[in-house]
Design an enzyme around this catalytic site. Structure first.
Site, PDB file in Angstrom:
ATOM      1  N   THR A   1       0.835  -1.206   0.000  1.00  0.00           N
ATOM      2  CA  THR A   1       0.000   0.000   0.000  1.00  0.00           C
ATOM      3  C   THR A   1       0.867   1.253   0.000  1.00  0.00           C
ATOM      4  OG1 THR A   1      -1.533  -1.254   1.386  1.00  0.00           O
ATOM      5  CG2 THR A   1      -2.010   1.060   1.121  1.00  0.00           C
TER       6      THR A   1
ATOM      7  N   ARG B   1       7.821  -2.750   2.597  1.00  0.00           N
ATOM      8  CA  ARG B   1       7.973  -2.942   4.045  1.00  0.00           C
ATOM      9  C   ARG B   1       8.316  -4.393   4.328  1.00  0.00           C
ATOM     10  NH1 ARG B   1       2.971   0.674   6.348  1.00  0.00           N
ATOM     11  NH2 ARG B   1       3.677   2.502   5.206  1.00  0.00           N
TER      12      ARG B   1
ATOM     13  N   SER C   1       6.396   3.178   8.604  1.00  0.00           N
ATOM     14  CA  SER C   1       5.234   3.874   9.143  1.00  0.00           C
ATOM     15  C   SER C   1       4.907   3.500  10.593  1.00  0.00           C
ATOM     16  CB  SER C   1       4.046   3.621   8.219  1.00  0.00           C
ATOM     17  OG  SER C   1       2.961   4.376   8.622  1.00  0.00           O
ATOM     18  N   HIS C   2       3.730   2.918  10.780  1.00  0.00           N
ATOM     19  CA  HIS C   2       3.251   2.617  12.129  1.00  0.00           C
ATOM     20  C   HIS C   2       3.724   1.258  12.625  1.00  0.00           C
ATOM     21  CE1 HIS C   2       0.630   1.155   9.020  1.00  0.00           C
ATOM     22  NE2 HIS C   2       0.288   0.176   9.829  1.00  0.00           N
TER      23      HIS C   2
ATOM     24  N   LYS D   1      10.057   4.108   0.914  1.00  0.00           N
ATOM     25  CA  LYS D   1       8.979   4.622   0.060  1.00  0.00           C
ATOM     26  C   LYS D   1       9.588   5.614  -0.921  1.00  0.00           C
ATOM     27  CE  LYS D   1       6.555   6.591   3.512  1.00  0.00           C
ATOM     28  NZ  LYS D   1       5.409   7.203   4.190  1.00  0.00           N
TER      29      LYS D   1
ATOM     30  N   ASP E   1       2.052   8.714  14.309  1.00  0.00           N
ATOM     31  CA  ASP E   1       2.707   7.413  14.137  1.00  0.00           C
ATOM     32  C   ASP E   1       4.196   7.573  13.845  1.00  0.00           C
ATOM     33  OD1 ASP E   1       2.533   8.427  11.565  1.00  0.00           O
ATOM     34  OD2 ASP E   1       2.258   6.449  10.668  1.00  0.00           O
TER      35      ASP E   1
ATOM     36  N   ASP F   1       6.159   7.724  11.236  1.00  0.00           N
ATOM     37  CA  ASP F   1       6.664   8.699  10.268  1.00  0.00           C
ATOM     38  C   ASP F   1       5.825   9.971  10.225  1.00  0.00           C
ATOM     39  OD1 ASP F   1       4.574   7.228   9.148  1.00  0.00           O
ATOM     40  OD2 ASP F   1       5.227   7.611   7.110  1.00  0.00           O
TER      41      ASP F   1
ATOM     42  N   ASP G   1       2.640  10.722   9.640  1.00  0.00           N
ATOM     43  CA  ASP G   1       1.527  11.056   8.754  1.00  0.00           C
ATOM     44  C   ASP G   1       0.170  10.697   9.345  1.00  0.00           C
ATOM     45  OD1 ASP G   1       1.944   8.361   8.414  1.00  0.00           O
ATOM     46  OD2 ASP G   1       2.196   8.424   6.230  1.00  0.00           O
ATOM     47  N   ARG G   2       0.134   9.780  10.314  1.00  0.00           N
ATOM     48  CA  ARG G   2      -1.145   9.433  10.945  1.00  0.00           C
ATOM     49  C   ARG G   2      -1.370  10.263  12.196  1.00  0.00           C
ATOM     50  NH1 ARG G   2      -2.412   3.052  10.469  1.00  0.00           N
ATOM     51  NH2 ARG G   2      -1.779   2.820   8.300  1.00  0.00           N
TER      52      ARG G   2
ATOM     53  N   THR H   1      -8.223   2.518  -0.977  1.00  0.00           N
ATOM     54  CA  THR H   1      -7.315   2.757   0.146  1.00  0.00           C
ATOM     55  C   THR H   1      -5.911   3.070  -0.371  1.00  0.00           C
ATOM     56  OG1 THR H   1      -8.547   1.351   1.641  1.00  0.00           O
ATOM     57  CG2 THR H   1      -6.205   1.602   2.101  1.00  0.00           C
TER      58      THR H   1
ATOM     59  N   GLU I   1      -8.672   9.359   5.389  1.00  0.00           N
ATOM     60  CA  GLU I   1      -8.932   7.928   5.418  1.00  0.00           C
ATOM     61  C   GLU I   1      -9.235   7.501   6.838  1.00  0.00           C
ATOM     62  OE1 GLU I   1      -6.417   5.522   2.487  1.00  0.00           O
ATOM     63  OE2 GLU I   1      -5.013   6.933   3.366  1.00  0.00           O
ATOM     64  N   GLU I   2      -9.939   6.362   6.906  1.00  0.00           N
ATOM     65  CA  GLU I   2     -10.270   5.812   8.223  1.00  0.00           C
ATOM     66  C   GLU I   2      -9.029   5.384   9.001  1.00  0.00           C
ATOM     67  OE1 GLU I   2      -9.373   2.505   8.459  1.00  0.00           O
ATOM     68  OE2 GLU I   2      -8.897   2.532   6.332  1.00  0.00           O
ATOM     69  N   SER I   3      -7.919   5.166   8.290  1.00  0.00           N
ATOM     70  CA  SER I   3      -6.707   4.645   8.924  1.00  0.00           C
ATOM     71  C   SER I   3      -5.908   5.778   9.587  1.00  0.00           C
ATOM     72  CB  SER I   3      -5.854   3.909   7.895  1.00  0.00           C
ATOM     73  OG  SER I   3      -5.616   4.742   6.778  1.00  0.00           O
TER      74      SER I   3
ATOM     75  N   LYS J   1      -0.695  12.469   3.826  1.00  0.00           N
ATOM     76  CA  LYS J   1      -1.474  12.766   5.011  1.00  0.00           C
ATOM     77  C   LYS J   1      -0.524  13.370   6.034  1.00  0.00           C
ATOM     78  CE  LYS J   1      -1.436   7.905   6.538  1.00  0.00           C
ATOM     79  NZ  LYS J   1      -0.949   7.126   5.387  1.00  0.00           N
TER      80      LYS J   1
ATOM     81  N   ARG K   1      -8.994  -6.866   7.674  1.00  0.00           N
ATOM     82  CA  ARG K   1      -9.672  -5.678   8.204  1.00  0.00           C
ATOM     83  C   ARG K   1     -11.144  -5.737   7.831  1.00  0.00           C
ATOM     84  NH1 ARG K   1      -5.276  -3.126   9.878  1.00  0.00           N
ATOM     85  NH2 ARG K   1      -3.612  -2.411   8.505  1.00  0.00           N
TER      86      ARG K   1
HETATM   87  C1  G16 Z   1      -0.667   3.424   4.323  1.00  0.00           C
HETATM   88  C2  G16 Z   1      -1.151   4.395   3.302  1.00  0.00           C
HETATM   89  C3  G16 Z   1      -2.545   4.857   3.651  1.00  0.00           C
HETATM   90  C4  G16 Z   1      -3.462   3.656   3.790  1.00  0.00           C
HETATM   91  C5  G16 Z   1      -2.883   2.660   4.748  1.00  0.00           C
HETATM   92  C6  G16 Z   1      -3.693   1.403   4.651  1.00  0.00           C
HETATM   93  O1  G16 Z   1      -0.578   4.094   5.558  1.00  0.00           O
HETATM   94  O2  G16 Z   1      -0.289   5.511   3.251  1.00  0.00           O
HETATM   95  O3  G16 Z   1      -2.991   5.719   2.657  1.00  0.00           O
HETATM   96  O4  G16 Z   1      -4.729   4.036   4.261  1.00  0.00           O
HETATM   97  O5  G16 Z   1      -1.560   2.347   4.400  1.00  0.00           O
HETATM   98  O6  G16 Z   1      -3.064   0.385   5.271  1.00  0.00           O
HETATM   99  P1  G16 Z   1      -3.573  -1.097   5.113  1.00  0.00           P
HETATM  100  O7  G16 Z   1      -3.370  -1.514   3.689  1.00  0.00           O
HETATM  101  O8  G16 Z   1      -2.738  -1.830   6.104  1.00  0.00           O
HETATM  102  O9  G16 Z   1      -5.031  -1.078   5.494  1.00  0.00           O
HETATM  103  P2  G16 Z   1       0.808   4.260   6.328  1.00  0.00           P
HETATM  104  O10 G16 Z   1       0.530   5.223   7.433  1.00  0.00           O
HETATM  105  O11 G16 Z   1       1.098   2.867   6.797  1.00  0.00           O
HETATM  106  O12 G16 Z   1       1.786   4.739   5.313  1.00  0.00           O
END
Ligand code: G16
Length: 545
Positions: free
Chosen positions: A20, A24, A115-116, A128, A279, A281, A283-284, A346, A365-367, A378, A498
């Site tokens: 996504t 990673r 990320s997280h 990335k 989080d 990095d 962005d969350r 997503t 986004e919901e995430s 984000k 999910r």
């Molecule tokens: C990344 C993307 C987000 C996305 C998320 C979804 O977040 O940057 O746009 O909503 O993955 O994650 P998953 O596929 O696990 O549901 P991040 O913060 O991990 O870069």
């Protein structure tokens, strides 16, 4: 002048398909000989006009950050990159990277982050690529990178020692300029252009206590510069503000499970008026009030409804967008504001074309991700400042703001259930089972309603007309409820399932329930249909949002 060295690798790597958001893997995987180098070589091979260009490089400070940056500088120099910008200590949040790419008209940025996901030797690492608009590389670019990685058996580098990244400075490596800069300042200036820091400061110093949890990750230095140095709060308002290679063993995912200490301070002990976390990095974001958790989908709706209160958006907003599994709370606001609302798959990369073409100003986004056209990522601290500006203008609590929002727009009850790191066969079996049933579910009775749409979501980008299919299984009910099932594209162990549940309510008597109660029939219904508890051997999900 040092020579360019060609390094041969015995075999190409077959597992470097970006998910996504970038590649990673476990930290140990990235430490395998040539693994990082081949991926970087693939990135540089897939970009146009690398020679003489500017590239931004930095990361969230997790284990391996500095060494990876130095390696990337060596490889970029061999590719005759003109200028490489690296922030001091190699620390760069994802939104700040997006900002620097745009500021320096760079062809892109290489961001080191998972990320997280947890860090450290036992945790995860990631790479990335963001492109020249500052946003995540679109799918056709990540596909190109993957294709290169599958056949590359060599890479080139300039084998010289790279200066330590602690202090600012300017260096020459082969034909490349390496600039080590203050990575925080330009981001803070951008925030200052958007928000009225003085108004926020006056409000916060007047008995409205806040606490910000940086989770020992990248946002600590940015939060200190904004809240302590600029706004003038005591540094007591910051928790875990020193970036650490293993995030001090925290799991830097700002949700109620992994940021549970912060949640306890706000939701149980009720010690602060406002709390937030970002989080790994940066962005969350998670927003909390005294005794009040703000669901990220609601946060997007509240931000959209209140853009007129923030100086940077006073001229109005052109439109909004949300990812498909994000609740439709923002759609209701957009309808009242009479602006378009787009639905995308997503992944932040899908907002890029809409932002670049000016069709949208705000997206989320919901995430736990919200952002705007100020960058192409984000942006966690932006969201925190946005909330504080709204509260400072309205002089109210988070709970009051949420309740008034629901009273006006109605509420979209929403929850996400994550079954993390389950065996991949089990996750795929559940997914496949639902996919196989889609046709017969159309028109079927479900949870006191009828399924009017059962499909696997696909998206045609309105700008470049590219098609992205298989983006999540979706059941839409006659009463407006939705259930969505997808597999995470960011996990590194097993698979993460999910499930997203949503039910709209407009009745004034049905606005203040616990979402787990309000959504109970949907939650039970899907478990009966797919046998999730039994197949996963889990009575409750790993994370409930
Ligand atoms: C990344 C993307 C987000 C996305 C998320 C979804 O977040 O940057 O746009 O909503 O993955 O994650 P998953 O596929 O696990 O549901 P991040 O913060 O991990 O870069």
């Amino acid at each position: 002048m040092p020579a360019i060295k060609n390094v041969n690798v015995s075999h190409p790597f077959s597992d470097q398909k970006p998910g996504t958001s970038g590649l990673r893997k476990s930290t140990k995987k990235f430490l395998e000989k040539h693994y990082l180098e081949i991926f970087i070589e693939s990135i540089l091979s897939s970009l146009d006009n690398v020679e003489g260009s500017t590239i931004i490089v930095g990361g969230d400070g997790r284990y391996g950050n500095d060494n990876a940056i130095k390696k990337i500088v060596q490889i970029c120099s061999a590719h005759k990159v003109g200028t490489i910008i690296v922030p001091t200590r190699g620390l760069l949040s994802t939104p700040a990277a997006s900002n620097l790419i745009r500021d320096y008209s760079a062809i892109g940025g290489i961001i080191l982050s998972a990320s997280h996901n947890p860090g450290g030797l036992e945790g995860d690492f990631g790479v990335k690529l963001n492109v020249s608009n500052g946003g995540p590389a679109p799918e056709f670019v990540t596909e190109k990178i993957y294709t290169y990685s599958q056949s590359l058996t060599s890479y080139k580098l300039i084998d010289v020692e790279i200066p330590n990244l602690k202090d600012e400075g300017s260096f020459t490596i082969h034909q490349t300029k390496l600039e080590i800069i203050d990575g925080v300042q330009s981001y803070v200036s951008l925030m200052e252009d958007i928000f009225d820091f003085d108004q926020i400061g006056d409000f916060l110093k007047n008995d409205f206590s806040i606490v910000f949890d940086a989770m020992n990750a990248v946002t600590g230095p940015y939060a200190k510069r904004i809240f302590v140095d600029r706004i003038g709060l005591s540094d007591q308002c910051l928790l875990n503000s020193e970036p650490m290679p293993d995030f001090g063993n925290l799991h830097p995912d700002p949700n109620l499970t992994y940021a549970n200490k912060l949640a306890d301070l706000l939701l149980n002990k009720k010690l602060y008026s406002f709390g937030a976390a970002c989080d790994g990095d940066g962005d969350r974001n998670m927003i909390l009030g005294k005794g009040c958790f703000v669901n990220p989908s609601d946060s997007l709706a509240v931000i959209t409804a209140n853009t007129g209160l923030v100086p940077g958006y006073k001229k109005g907003i052109s439109g909004v967008a949300r990812s498909m599994p994000t609740s439709m709370a923002v759609d209701v606001v957009a309808k009242e504001l009479d602006i378009p609302c787009y639905e995308t798959p997503t992944g932040w990369k899908f907002f890029g074309n809409l932002l670049d073409s000016g069709k949208i100003t705000i997206c989320g986004e919901e995430s736990f991700g919200t952002g705007s056209n100020h960058v192409r990522e984000k942006d966690g601290l932006w969201a925190v400042l946005f909330w504080l500006q709204i509260l400072a203008q309205k002089k109210c609590s988070v709970t009051d703001l949420m309740q008034n929002h629901w009273l006006h727009f109605g509420r979209n009850y929403y929850t996400r259930h994550d079954y993390e790191s389950i065996p991949s066969e089990v996750a795929h079996q559940i997914y496949q089972d639902l996919e196989n049933q889609l046709q017969k579910l159309n028109g079927a009775h479900f949870a006191s309603s009828v399924i009017t749409q059962a499909d696997n979501y696909s998206y045609v980008d309105p700008i470049d007309k590219s098609l992205s299919d298989k983006q999540g299984l979706r059941l839409v009910l006659d009463n407006g409820s939705r259930i969505i099932l997808r597999l995470s594209g960011t996990g590194t162990k097993g698979s993460t399932l999910r499930l997203y549940f949503e039910r709209p309510s407009k009745s004034q008597n049905d606005l203040f329930l616990d979402p787990q109660i309000a959504l109970k029939d949907l939650i039970i219904g899907i478990d009966h249909l797919l046998n999730i508890k039994q197949l996963t051997k889990m009575n409750i999900p790993t994370v409930i949002t």
